[in-house]
Design a protein around this motif. Structure first.
Motif, PDB file in Angstrom:
ATOM      1  N   VAL A   1       0.609 -37.901 -35.296  1.00  0.00           N
ATOM      2  CA  VAL A   1       0.234 -37.808 -36.704  1.00  0.00           C
ATOM      3  C   VAL A   1       0.113 -36.342 -37.086  1.00  0.00           C
ATOM      4  CG1 VAL A   1      -1.553 -38.257 -38.421  1.00  0.00           C
ATOM      5  CG2 VAL A   1      -0.959 -40.006 -36.765  1.00  0.00           C
ATOM      6  N   VAL A   2       0.694 -36.000 -38.223  1.00  0.00           N
ATOM      7  CA  VAL A   2       0.472 -34.697 -38.855  1.00  0.00           C
ATOM      8  C   VAL A   2      -0.031 -34.988 -40.259  1.00  0.00           C
ATOM      9  CG1 VAL A   2       1.492 -32.530 -39.626  1.00  0.00           C
ATOM     10  CG2 VAL A   2       2.290 -33.595 -37.497  1.00  0.00           C
ATOM     11  N   ALA A   3      -1.250 -34.521 -40.557  1.00  0.00           N
ATOM     12  CA  ALA A   3      -1.855 -34.839 -41.855  1.00  0.00           C
ATOM     13  C   ALA A   3      -2.867 -33.777 -42.221  1.00  0.00           C
ATOM     14  CB  ALA A   3      -2.518 -36.215 -41.800  1.00  0.00           C
ATOM     15  N   ASP A   4      -3.127 -33.641 -43.518  1.00  0.00           N
ATOM     16  CA  ASP A   4      -4.189 -32.743 -43.985  1.00  0.00           C
ATOM     17  C   ASP A   4      -5.492 -33.523 -43.989  1.00  0.00           C
ATOM     18  OD1 ASP A   4      -3.336 -34.444 -45.956  1.00  0.00           O
ATOM     19  OD2 ASP A   4      -3.439 -32.963 -47.576  1.00  0.00           O
ATOM     20  N   CYS A   5      -5.993 -33.763 -42.780  1.00  0.00           N
ATOM     21  CA  CYS A   5      -7.197 -34.561 -42.588  1.00  0.00           C
ATOM     22  C   CYS A   5      -8.217 -33.780 -41.786  1.00  0.00           C
ATOM     23  CB  CYS A   5      -6.861 -35.867 -41.874  1.00  0.00           C
ATOM     24  SG  CYS A   5      -6.175 -35.643 -40.228  1.00  0.00           S
ATOM     25  N   ALA A   6      -9.391 -34.357 -41.659  1.00  0.00           N
ATOM     26  CA  ALA A   6     -10.453 -33.738 -40.878  1.00  0.00           C
ATOM     27  C   ALA A   6     -10.101 -33.785 -39.394  1.00  0.00           C
ATOM     28  CB  ALA A   6     -11.769 -34.455 -41.143  1.00  0.00           C
ATOM     29  N   PRO A   7     -10.635 -32.853 -38.598  1.00  0.00           N
ATOM     30  CA  PRO A   7     -10.389 -32.887 -37.151  1.00  0.00           C
ATOM     31  C   PRO A   7     -10.826 -34.221 -36.560  1.00  0.00           C
ATOM     32  CG  PRO A   7     -11.397 -30.805 -37.787  1.00  0.00           C
ATOM     33  CD  PRO A   7     -11.471 -31.690 -38.988  1.00  0.00           C
ATOM     34  N   VAL A   8     -10.084 -34.671 -35.549  1.00  0.00           N
ATOM     35  CA  VAL A   8     -10.349 -35.952 -34.903  1.00  0.00           C
ATOM     36  C   VAL A   8     -10.888 -35.704 -33.508  1.00  0.00           C
ATOM     37  CG1 VAL A   8      -9.348 -38.132 -34.133  1.00  0.00           C
ATOM     38  CG2 VAL A   8      -8.541 -37.058 -36.244  1.00  0.00           C
ATOM     39  N   HIS A   9     -11.930 -36.420 -33.162  1.00  0.00           N
ATOM     40  CA  HIS A   9     -12.520 -36.298 -31.823  1.00  0.00           C
ATOM     41  C   HIS A   9     -11.508 -36.736 -30.779  1.00  0.00           C
ATOM     42  CE1 HIS A   9     -15.498 -36.117 -28.703  1.00  0.00           C
ATOM     43  NE2 HIS A   9     -15.418 -37.425 -28.454  1.00  0.00           N
ATOM     44  N   THR A  10     -11.301 -35.929 -29.734  1.00  0.00           N
ATOM     45  CA  THR A  10     -10.235 -36.206 -28.767  1.00  0.00           C
ATOM     46  C   THR A  10     -10.745 -36.631 -27.404  1.00  0.00           C
ATOM     47  OG1 THR A  10     -10.170 -33.865 -28.104  1.00  0.00           O
ATOM     48  CG2 THR A  10      -8.710 -34.550 -29.883  1.00  0.00           C
ATOM     49  N   ALA A  11     -12.026 -36.742 -27.188  1.00  0.00           N
ATOM     50  CA  ALA A  11     -12.545 -37.132 -25.878  1.00  0.00           C
ATOM     51  C   ALA A  11     -12.224 -38.602 -25.620  1.00  0.00           C
ATOM     52  CB  ALA A  11     -14.047 -36.902 -25.806  1.00  0.00           C
TER      53      ALA A  11
END
Length: 344
Positions: A304-314
């Motif tokens: 996904v490439v989007a102008d969104c908030a950072p997503v938790h990756t843990a």
């Protein structure tokens, strides 16, 4: 059993067999076939392709025995092979189509009739003896073949019924597990969405607040994904991603979804782990987003490439790996599942 009782005929007619060795050789061949059948029964195996060679040997043994019988001895008590050969056909052809046994018995009867007509004497007594003897030498083996055919049909029917019953039990067990799993999912969704819905109903939360809108978008995406999990779709992963993308589209976000390659069916927990970060990203996207699903041998990747908030990756112990990169207001997110374990 008929073959094992044949030595009594030898003893009673030793003076008839001149010479004796053809009868001994012929009997030895048939006895070897019976011994081989005993071994196969003990090992619970059927005759391999050598059965056809054994049939040829049995017919050859019958020809050898009758070739050295004196004139008039055919279909008499001295013609021991007359009653034994049909049972050799039963031994060798019982697990085959009934037509094979019928053809073998017809060949046996035709050879016997030819021997009587050619070698003679074809008197009325001999012909009556042939007819009476054929009722047993042909009729009993044929009846055994018919009985075996009936038993095979019963066994096939019983096996088919057993398989259908097992498939039904398996389907019921799967359906019960899926239902229980879905109930747990509804319970989880209720716990997360209920406070939000109650707040909306009681007007105790501010709909203009950014965090409230974000929570509403996330819960809406989760609901749509849960509903999508119950749908019957050719590609459940893409179907669920489409439902998540639709939530962003309703907010005015331009979403481009593309799927490439192929991947195997995956368990719902894996599919949920692949889509959960996408749900979060789509719920916070502002204006545009691009979702790409790529399936290669051994790997399924959702990007996904989007102008969104950072997503938790843990991802902890999850088999799904999540990677994220934030730059210039855009977030690049990759969720990857390795379908085949890496060689150690």
């Amino acid at each position: 059993m008929t073959v094992l009782l044949i030595p009594l005929s030898f003893v009673r007619h030793l003076n008839v067999y001149q010479p004796l060795w053809p009868q001994l050789v012929a009997y030895g061949i048939l006895l070897a076939i019976v011994a081989a059948e005993t071994v196969l029964v003990v090992k619970q195996k059927s005759w391999p392709a050598i059965r056809w060679a054994a049939l040829a040997l049995a017919l050859g043994a019958a020809l050898l025995s009758r070739a050295f019988l004196p004139s008039g001895a055919t279909v008499s008590a001295a013609d021991w092979v007359f009653g034994a050969l049909g049972w050799m056909g039963v031994i060798l052809l019982l697990d085959r189509s009934l037509w094979y046994l019928i053809a073998f018995l017809a060949l046996h009867e035709a050879g016997t009739v030819a021997k009587v007509l050619v070698a003679g004497p074809a008197t009325s007594d001999v012909l009556l003896n042939l007819a009476a003897g054929s009722l047993g030498t042909i009729g009993y083996p044929l009846a055994s073949g018919i009985a075996a055919l009936a038993l095979r049909q019963v066994a096939v029917t019983a096996d088919r019924a057993s398989q259908q019953a097992e498939e039904t039990r398996t389907a019921n067990a799967v359906e019960a597990e899926v239902h229980a799993h879905r109930q747990r999912r509804f319970a989880d969704l209720y716990e997360s969405a209920s406070p939000l819905l109650q707040g909306l109903a009681e007007r105790t939360i501010d709909l203009e607040a950014a965090d409230v809108r974000h929570r509403c978008a996330v819960e809406a995406a989760r609901m749509r994904r849960l509903f999508a999990e119950t749908d019957t779709a050719a590609n459940p992963l893409v179907h669920e991603l489409t439902q998540s993308a639709d939530v962003a589209t309703r907010k005015g976000v331009v979403v481009d979804l593309e799927a490439r390659g192929a991947w195997p069916d995956m368990p719902v927990p894996i599919r949920r782990a692949l889509t959960e970060p996408i749900v979060t990203a789509m719920s916070t996207a502002v204006s545009e987003a691009r979702i790409t699903v790529v399936g290669t041998p051994g790997v399924v990747s959702v990007n996904v490439v989007a102008d969104c908030a950072p997503v938790h990756t843990a991802s902890g112990d999850s088999p799904v790996r999540v990677s994220s990169l934030n730059e210039n207001g855009f977030t690049w997110l990759e969720v990857q599942w390795t379908t085949t374990p890496s060689p150690s």
